[in-house]
Design an enzyme around this catalytic site. Sequence first.
Site, short mmCIF file in Angstrom:
data_model
loop_
_atom_site.label_atom_id
_atom_site.label_comp_id
_atom_site.label_asym_id
_atom_site.label_seq_id
_atom_site.Cartn_x
_atom_site.Cartn_y
_atom_site.Cartn_z
N HIS A 132 31.95 -33.64 -43.75
CA HIS A 132 32.90 -32.53 -43.76
C HIS A 132 34.27 -32.99 -44.29
O HIS A 132 34.89 -32.31 -45.10
CB HIS A 132 33.07 -31.95 -42.35
CG HIS A 132 32.03 -30.96 -42.00
ND1 HIS A 132 30.72 -31.28 -41.77
CD2 HIS A 132 32.13 -29.62 -41.83
CE1 HIS A 132 30.05 -30.19 -41.48
NE2 HIS A 132 30.88 -29.16 -41.51
N LYS A 184 25.67 -26.96 -31.85
CA LYS A 184 25.59 -26.68 -30.42
C LYS A 184 27.01 -26.71 -29.84
O LYS A 184 27.86 -27.44 -30.32
CB LYS A 184 24.68 -27.66 -29.69
CG LYS A 184 25.19 -29.08 -29.62
CD LYS A 184 24.24 -29.98 -28.83
CE LYS A 184 24.83 -31.38 -28.76
NZ LYS A 184 23.98 -32.31 -28.06
#
Length: 170
Positions: A35, A100
């Site tokens: 990222h 999650k």
Amino acid sequence: MKLTTEELIKNIDKLSAGDRIELSGTIYTARDQAHKRLVELLESGNPLPINLKNACIYYCGPCPNAPDKIIGSCGPTTSSRMDVYTPKLLDNGVKILIGKGKRSDEVVKSIKKNKAIYLLATGGVGALIAERVKSFKLIAFEDLGPEAIYEIKIEDFPLIVGIQGDKTCF
């Protein structure tokens, strides 16, 4: 409900937090360091290794595969670790996020603004999730090992809608 990634994008507004889906299609794995590099490339104007338009990013660092398997265990990692980078990626076309845990207020607002969706994968069942992977290949940042970007094709991947529009299941 069974959906392909394309069908999911077309029907994002019809889903609600808590809905259960089984997703099929092409997704990309990417964790913290991938990222960071994607955002650095965006900010410097350099080409990206993947097309972010309508992309699906799964927060996962796959384990090495056994000789008779396509992929090793590939469960989700904690999504909040990517929150600092997520709005920039959403603003540049990412539509589906899989991970999650909770997201920051800034990410929730960015998901809504960009008409994107956050899906929850069950933690602790990475070996079971791996059975839903039909192909797996390295795309970028090989030096990051499991944190590199991998393209995986999934079939009937079980997920729960975590954030869609104004609705969250947190």
